[in-house]
Design a protein around this motif. Structure first.
Motif, PDB file in Angstrom:
ATOM      1  N   ASP A   1      -5.930  -1.162  -4.682  1.00  0.00           N
ATOM      2  CA  ASP A   1      -5.324  -1.753  -3.488  1.00  0.00           C
ATOM      3  C   ASP A   1      -6.244  -2.827  -2.925  1.00  0.00           C
ATOM      4  OD1 ASP A   1      -3.929  -2.352  -1.231  1.00  0.00           O
ATOM      5  OD2 ASP A   1      -3.691  -0.273  -0.559  1.00  0.00           O
TER       6      ASP A   1
ATOM      7  N   SER B   1       0.842  -1.206   0.000  1.00  0.00           N
ATOM      8  CA  SER B   1       0.000   0.000   0.000  1.00  0.00           C
ATOM      9  C   SER B   1       0.870   1.246   0.000  1.00  0.00           C
ATOM     10  CB  SER B   1      -0.925   0.016   1.217  1.00  0.00           C
ATOM     11  OG  SER B   1      -1.813  -1.064   1.166  1.00  0.00           O
TER      12      SER B   1
ATOM     13  N   GLN C   1      -8.086  -0.125  -0.307  1.00  0.00           N
ATOM     14  CA  GLN C   1      -8.307  -1.384   0.389  1.00  0.00           C
ATOM     15  C   GLN C   1      -9.709  -1.382   1.029  1.00  0.00           C
ATOM     16  OE1 GLN C   1      -4.756  -2.008   2.565  1.00  0.00           O
ATOM     17  NE2 GLN C   1      -5.135  -4.172   2.943  1.00  0.00           N
TER      18      GLN C   1
HETATM   19 MG    MG Z   1      -2.102  -2.681   2.258  1.00  0.00          MG
END
Ligand code: MG
Ligand code: ATP
Length: 431
Positions: free
Chosen positions: A159, A44, A83
């Motif tokens: 992500d 990330s 995410q």
């Molecule tokens: Mg991550």
């Protein structure tokens, strides 16, 4: 559309956490690069640095060959799906998708066209009037992607976009994402810790461990010729078995790999034999994937291993047998391997032992285990985390076999992987 160049990117967070350590990576225009690695390895962080949401401690991000360090995310024209994606709960799905266009001041008629196009590509056209709470997880994720793509970004950064979804939906959306980004031709970086996702989606895969880039290549290359032991162990199910082996050179015939009390013979015709000869009398690591072994009826000298079945696992389409061959398993160093350092060490090793090897060629036609070899073996014992190895062998589904039963396993020598103890690959002309 854009080319991405990452030059020696290091990120140290306040407090000293090193999230990225000297990452060099080039991503081609229109390429789908999958960034993979275990939790906390820096995926990330790297994505956020590409996006311009985070500044690297050192190193440069280039877009189309130009240093992009001073550019904001907006100027970089990136779209990112996070995410934990979130839709605006007070807007309908269609308004969510339209939002980036509305704030950019685009003409409403043109907006409608773009939204229809985006929603069509993602299969959410009939959902545009729903509120986010009226959508399933997968539908929400599609809308979030629609919102990211509607601006037609130069870079599309995802992500772990599918991590909240069940496996059926993941497979379906995976195929859709792949089709969509390829038809749009937008340069995409896709982060995941799921190897199936990586192997199926990627043009190329980049593998990270503890902030260090381990390997970059096509799914096929990275799987078939992993640059480090870490990569070999990270990709592939069932997991590769990493065996401790001692190398002995027999000049007239072959190289013997002693694994526990057994031996495999690598013929000199194998292109890797000369590289391996540098390790005479030393321990290396032999990686054996399940596809490199199969049960056979009769032992073959130097090409098979004997063992006893420790346990069986039935998987529906196949059974896996875990075989005790009296060998030692090598654990991958949790700190990961520095491929450049490992490659450099392997080259130094090769140079240092070259002269030794030549002297050895002059004098000896056949080696036996000498005292120096025994010493090397003793020297290695206890330095690594050692435990009994289990070789994984695929058997037909619901096979009847008892644990403790003896089994002979044929080994495809050409499919073995060789690593030096620090984790770098030993291979012909490897880096
Ligand atoms: Mg991550
Ligand atoms: N803002 C921050 N401050 C301090 N440390 C951080 C910060 N953000 C991330 N880290 C640390 O940097 C490392 C890399 O984090 P990152 O979020 O990039 O990992 P990741 O590969 O995305 O992991 P995951 O798969 O769990 O999402 C971790 O050790 C993390 O704890």
């Amino acid at each position: 559309m854009a080319r991405i160049g990452l030059r020696d990117i290091t990120k140290v967070f306040p407090g000293g956490a090193v999230a990225l350590d000297g990452v060099d990576l080039d991503i081609a225009d229109g390429e789908l690069m999958v960034l993979i690695g275990p939790s906390g390895c820096g995926k990330s962080t790297l994505l956020r640095i590409i996006a311009g949401l985070e500044t690297p401690t050192s190193g440069e991000v280039h877009l189309d060959g130009m240093d992009a360090g001073h550019l904001s995310p907006k100027e970089r024209q990136v779209a990112m799906v996070f995410q934990n994606f979130a839709l605006y709960p007070h807007m309908r799905a269609g308004e969510n998708i339209a939002f980036p266009l509305r704030i950019s001041g685009m003409d409403p008629a043109a907006q409608g066209e773009r939204i229809a196009e985006s929603a069509g590509a993602l299969g959410v056209r009939e959902l545009l009037n729903r509120w986010p709470h009226q959508l399933s997880g997968g539908q929400r994720q599609r809308v979030a992607m629609g919102r990211a793509l509607v601006r037609q970004p130069r870079l599309f950064l995802l992500d772990e976009p599918l991590s909240n979804l069940d496996s059926g939906l993941r497979a379906e959306l995976r195929a859709e994402i792949s089709g969509m980004v390829r038809s749009l031709g937008v340069t995409t970086v896709y982060v995941t810790h799921d190897q199936t996702e990586a192997l199926t989606l990627a043009d190329r895969i980049a593998v990270l461990s503890q902030g260090v880039l381990q390997d970059v290549g096509t799914a096929g290359r990275v799987y078939d010729k992993p640059a480090t032991m870490f990569v070999a162990a990270f990709l592939g199910t069932p997991r590769i078995t990493l065996l401790e082996a001692f190398v002995y050179v027999y000049l007239n015939s072959h190289i013997a790999l002693r694994i526990g009390e057994q031996q495999l013979y690598l013929p000199w015709s194998d292109p890797r034999a000369r590289e391996l000869a540098h390790y005479h009398g030393e321990a290396i690591v032999v990686g054996v994937r399940a596809e490199a072994v199969a049960p056979i009826a009769e032992p073959r000298r130097g090409q098979s291993l004997r063992g006893s079945i420790r346990h069986l696992e039935h998987h529906g389409h196949e059974s896996l047998a875990f075989i005790d061959i009296g060998a030692t398993e090598i654990d991958v160093d949790p700190d990961g391997v520095r491929p450049r350092a490992a490659a450099a060490a392997a080259r130094r090793h090769a140079r240092a032992s070259e002269s030794l090897f030549n002297r050895f060629l002059d004098k000896i036609t056949r080696t036996e285990r000498g005292p120096e070899v025994a010493q090397a073996e003793n020297g290695h014992a206890g330095r690594h985390h050692l435990r009994p190895a289990e070789l994984t062998v695929r058997l037909p589904p619901r096979v009847r076999a008892a644990s403790g039963e003896n089994i002979t396993i044929g080994v495809r020598l050409d499919m073995l992987h060789f690593f030096e103890r620090r984790g770098g690959r030993i291979d012909v002309g490897w880096r």
